[in-house]
Structures are given as C-alpha cells and as structure tokens.
Design a protein around this motif. Structure first.
Motif, PDB file in Angstrom:
ATOM      1  N   UNK A 211       0.834  -1.201   0.000  1.00 47.96           N
ATOM      2  CA  UNK A 211       0.000   0.000   0.000  1.00 47.96           C
ATOM      3  C   UNK A 211       0.872   1.255   0.000  1.00 47.96           C
ATOM      4  N   UNK A 214       2.594   1.693  -3.502  1.00 42.60           N
ATOM      5  CA  UNK A 214       1.711   2.191  -4.559  1.00 42.60           C
ATOM      6  C   UNK A 214       1.439   3.686  -4.397  1.00 42.60           C
ATOM      7  N   UNK A 218       3.740   6.800  -7.103  1.00 44.83           N
ATOM      8  CA  UNK A 218       3.023   7.676  -8.024  1.00 44.83           C
ATOM      9  C   UNK A 218       2.800   9.075  -7.470  1.00 44.83           C
ATOM     10  N   UNK A 264       7.906  -1.831 -12.673  1.00 44.76           N
ATOM     11  CA  UNK A 264       6.966  -2.048 -11.567  1.00 44.76           C
ATOM     12  C   UNK A 264       5.963  -3.130 -11.927  1.00 44.76           C
ATOM     13  N   UNK A 265       5.500  -3.075 -13.168  1.00 47.82           N
ATOM     14  CA  UNK A 265       4.516  -4.044 -13.629  1.00 47.82           C
ATOM     15  C   UNK A 265       5.088  -5.458 -13.559  1.00 47.82           C
ATOM     16  N   UNK A 268       5.388  -6.624 -10.019  1.00 41.00           N
ATOM     17  CA  UNK A 268       4.032  -6.866  -9.543  1.00 41.00           C
ATOM     18  C   UNK A 268       3.484  -8.190 -10.068  1.00 41.00           C
TER      19      UNK A 268
END
Lengths: 286, 289
Positions: A211, A214, A218, A264-265, A268
């Motif tokens: 959490x 994220x 950004x 990041x993707x 993830x």
C-alpha cells in the motif's frame, strides 16, 4: 434422471458463457488503455493519435525510446536514470522506514503498557482522517528552505497514522502466549518484537509495504510543491512536465511512461499471487 | 518504541495541521518583503462573501460532491461485482485476474496521459474514432475533456479505471474468508445464486464493504492530481472539474496566497471530518461494529 442432468449441464454451460463474456468485456476495458500506451510508444510522433489506426501494430520502431534517452542525457534536461534513481530512493526510504517505525508504534499500542497509551491511540485514530493534502500548504511554507532536496520528499511520509492503525489491529489479533513465554524468560520488548512478532506478521508487513509503495511511487502533489530542480525530480513530476511541453511529443512521452511503469509491472506480476494472498489474509478487518 | 513514529507524525502532520489553522488568520506570502499580517477571520469571510473567491469556492465544493456522489456507489458496487467475478474458479482465471489488477500499478501522471489521448477532441482520438466507426460516421467528434458537459464524467471514468482494482482486491480477500459451508448449506436449501449473494455473501463481508465505502469517500473528496495534471497541459474544462483541493493549491501555491489557501484547507478538513463522522454514526445506528 437423464433429461435433468442434461438441462443442468446446459444451464451450467450458459452460466459459464455468461461469466466468460463479462470477464472478457472487463478484461478489454482494463487492457485497452494499456495496450494503447505500449503500442503508441513504438509509433512515430505524428501517428500516435491516428484514430483506430492507433490499434494496428504498424510503423513500429524503437525511435521514441532512443530519443528519450538522447533527450535526457545532459545536465540541463537531467538523465533518465536520475529520475528513476530519485523515485527509487524516496520510495525505498518511505517503505522501509515506514515499516520499521509504524510497526513498532503499532506494537507499542497493541501490546505494551505505558502511560498515555489510550490517549496516543485516540490521537492516531483521529489522525487517520487528516488527509495529507489538507496540510500540504503549511508544510510547504514550513519547509520552504529545504526545497529541492531528496530527504524533504521522503521524510514527511515515513510515519503514517493509517499504517500504524493497520499494524495495531493486526497485532491485537495474534495470540500472545509465545510472547508471554519469552517475557518470562527475560526477553525485552525489542527482542520479542524482532525475534517473535515480526516473523509471525509477514502478511501485515507485506500489505503495508504494498500500500505504501503504490501511494508513494506515483506521488505527485508534494513534488509539485517542493521540487523545481531537475536533479532531484521524481518520475511522475518529470512525466507531467514532459507531457505539457508544446507541441506535445506523444511518442516520446509514452515511451517515457513505459520506461516508468514496466519495471513495476513486472515485479508486480511476479509477486501477484503472493500479493493477493497477503492482502486477503491481513487486510483491514473493517 | 512508539517514539520515532509519533515524533514524525508530530512534525509532519500535527504541526502543519496547527499551522494551517494559524496561517488561515494571516495574510501570508512566501518570499515576500511584506511581513505576515494578522487579519483575523477575514480569509474565512472572503470564502463566503468575496464574489471572486466564493463563487469559485462553492463551485469547487459542488464539483467535489458530484464526483463523490457518483464515484462512491459506482466504484464500490463495481469493485464488489468484479471481486465476485474473479473469485470464481474458471479455467484461465489467472490471466483475467492479472489483467484486472494491472491498472493499480499505473501512477496517475501516466494514467492522465493515456486517457488524454483516448479522450482527444478530434477524429484521431480513440474514443471518437470508435464511436464514429460504430455509428458509421453518424456520431460527430466530441471534445470530451474540454466541454463542460462531459469533463467531469471523463475524470470519473479515468479515476474509476485506475483505482477500482484496489477496492476489488480488498473485497476479494473478504470474499475468500466467508466460510464455504454456508454456501453449501444454502444450496442444499435450494437458495438461488442471487439469494445466496443477499443472504450469505453480503452479510459475510459487511464490515469490509463498509470499510471500502468509507475509504472511497475520503479518497474521492481529495480529488486533485487528475484535475491538476490535465489542467497543466491545458486539455480540460477547469470550471466544471476543479475541486476544493485544486483551489487550495492554486490559491496557496500558484497565486502565493498562503493565508487564503490555508483557510480553504481548514474548511476542506472540516468537511472531510464531518463526512467521516456522519458515516460512522450512520453505520453504528445500523447495528454494525
């Protein structure tokens, strides 16, 4: 018996088709913008915006990526690795530092007996309502002399009332017998915390880490206020500066965005299964 | 043990919070030769009486509530529906789950770029092109972000797209913790899927559902990034999308009127707190925990 089984089968088939259609529709809604971003990053500037043609994998090249790296390769514009570096440092400090101080605070609130604990708990609960946005302006005024530094981007976000609260509720829910036994053996609170509680609480740590990550990766408002120097500019801020240039260089902006989001993707996707189970098992019991 | 966290919270949250209240009583500028001047309640009075400020302020407030009134129910229900959908055991579900989670890792700065291109005003914009193709050219191109009637809707779609997965994950976790034997008992009683949803699923995840709705409310009141990002690039109708937070930052930072901005921030905070308290009251009356 026979017809009934057949009709059961038919209705199950119908329901499966219905579910797959829904999955497909929503899958497309989630995926199309992402596909559009990736496709666009490989197209020439003037062809990024080309209606439905933007969907076909034509005119693809690495030119945009090349020109992004060329563009950001001197000290006036900054370097790509610089933006990434600033974002990574700030995020790591906030996530790691946050896990440490907030979990300790949550533990102290949940398990230790100290004077003022009730009051402290009440304060934390009230603070969870205060959004950072509401204090951004006075904080900007207070810290104006530290503008354009890395630490001013990270420090205000390390402690979080919300994270403390999540840790607090999680620690309340774990059985205390083992800790009790360790205490009788003479272990101090820090030792009990690091050797017993922490290993038992991986899902809570993982959830708070995700959490925090994220939100921080950004983050946009605070850098807008505090950063003007390209040397310490995090990725989201540079992306917004870049996209408002006139005339817009869409191909380059999209390539920059892909450089930003793909790592990041990948991380993830790699941790996805683990991520869902950890949020599922710890998150927020209401 | 709690000292480091409390120290940091004190410096970076409590102190500026008190600072916001104090600053709202002053006329205050950064890097100005003029000393701060105490003006009492003037900044608050101007919010309600100065025509230049107050009409924008009430406009922003109305935009805030429009956004929240649509986003909170829509996003919560959508998240619940999606969570139920991906909780099924179907072949290939792993792929769908992955796709559904993807928007979560997209930072708003990038989401704004992508959707700006999708909503682009001429026939080269993706949405316009799709509509034109579907209607055989009958639907003319529309400036989705630029026109007053659709700008807020565009922002809402963009926000829901980016953050519905977050609520979906939390609800998915809750769904998986509902005991399976309740469903088995219900299907022995020949309860339909729909009545299982109403009588087993919803009560089973009630607390999480409430938590998600509360969280979405607070988040939706904070609307700022999307609007500011799109405004920086001059692609949005600002009149119909600006929010209180947007006005706080443009007044305090862009116009360097920190006293006025702080007064707005204090009012904003009061609104957030009031909404949070009212919601908690309502839930408690409802017999919840």
């Amino acid at each position: 018996m026979m017809p009934r089984t057949a009709s059961l089968k038919r209705s199950r088939l119908a329901s499966n088709i219905g579910q797959y259609s829904l999955l497909l529709v929503f899958g497309l809604i989630f995926f199309i913008p992402i596909y559009y971003l990736i496709m666009g990053s490989f197209r020439p500037q003037e062809k990024v915006l080309s209606g439905l043609g933007g969907f076909l994998p034509t005119d693809l090249s690495l030119d945009n990526y090349e020109s992004v790296f060329n563009r950001f390769s001197n000290d006036t514009t900054g370097h790509v690795w610089q933006f990434v570096g600033v974002s990574v440092i700030v995020t790591v400090v906030v996530v790691v530092g946050g896990l440490l101080v907030n979990s300790l605070a949550g533990y102290a609130l949940a398990r230790l007996k100290w004077r003022g604990r009730g009051l402290a708990l009440a304060i934390v609960t009230v603070l969870t309502i205060i959004p950072f946005e509401a204090v951004a302006l006075p904080l900007y005024y207070m810290l104006a002399s530290s503008r354009n530094t890395i630490y001013v981007q990270a420090l205000p976000f390390v402690a979080s009332a919300f994270s403390i609260f999540l840790f607090y509720t999680f620690f309340l829910g774990i059985p205390g017998e083992v800790e009790e036994a360790a205490r009788i053996d003479g272990a101090g609170p820090f030792r009990i915390f690091f050797q017993i509680v922490l290993p038992m609480s991986r899902p809570a740590f993982a959830t708070v880490a995700i959490l925090t990550f994220l939100a921080q990766w950004g983050s946009y408002l605070w850098p807008v206020l505090m950063v003007s120097d390209t040397n310490v500019r995090p990725l989201p801020l540079e992306l917004s500066v870049f996209q408002s240039s006139q005339p817009p260089e869409w191909g380059n902006v999209l390539a920059f965005g892909v450089i930003f989001v793909i790592p990041v993707l990948l991380v993830f996707l790699f941790f996805q299964r683990w991520f869902i189970t950890s949020v599922a098992s710890s998150a927020v019991k209401g | 043990m709690a000292a480091p966290a409390f120290l940091l919270l004190g410096i970076f949250l409590v102190l500026p919070f008190l600072g916001a209240i104090i600053m709202s009583f002053f006329r205050l500028q950064l890097n100005s030769p003029r000393a701060p001047k105490f003006v009492g309640l003037e900044q608050y009075a101007r919010l309600f009486t100065d025509p230049d400020i107050s009409s924008t302020f009430f406009h922003s407030l109305a935009n805030n509530f429009t956004f929240a009134a649509v986003v909170v129910p829509v996003q919560t229900l959508l998240a619940l529906g999606l969570a139920i959908l991906i909780n099924r055991k179907l072949r290939g579900m792993a792929v769908f789950r992955t796709v559904f989670f993807m928007p979560l890792v997209f930072p708003l700065a990038l989401v704004a770029v992508i959707w700006r291109l999708i909503f682009a005003r001429d026939e080269n914009g993706l949405l316009n092109a799709v509509l034109s193709a579907l209607s055989g050219g009958a639907i003319a191109s529309h400036d989705w972000l630029g026109s007053a009637s659709t700008a807020m809707a565009a922002i809402i779609i963009m926000s829901v797209w980016q953050s519905v997965s977050f609520q979906m994950i939390i609800l998915l976790g809750a769904l998986q913790s509902v005991p399976q034997d309740l469903y088995e008992a219900a299907s022995i009683d020949r309860a339909s899927k729909f009545s299982q949803l109403i009588h087993v699923t919803i009560p089973g995840i009630r607390n999480t559902l409430i938590f998600v709705a509360l969280l979405t409310t607070i988040f939706s009141l904070r609307l700022f990034d999307q609007v500011y990002l799109l405004d920086q690039s001059g692609s949005i109708n600002i009149e119909s999308t600006q929010t209180v937070m947007y006005q706080v930052i443009t007044t305090g930072y862009d116009l360097n009127n920190i006293g006025q901005g702080s007064a707005m921030a204090v009012v904003f905070l009061a609104i957030v707190a009031a909404v949070a308290i009212v919601q908690r009251r309502l839930i408690r009356q409802d017999g919840g925990s």
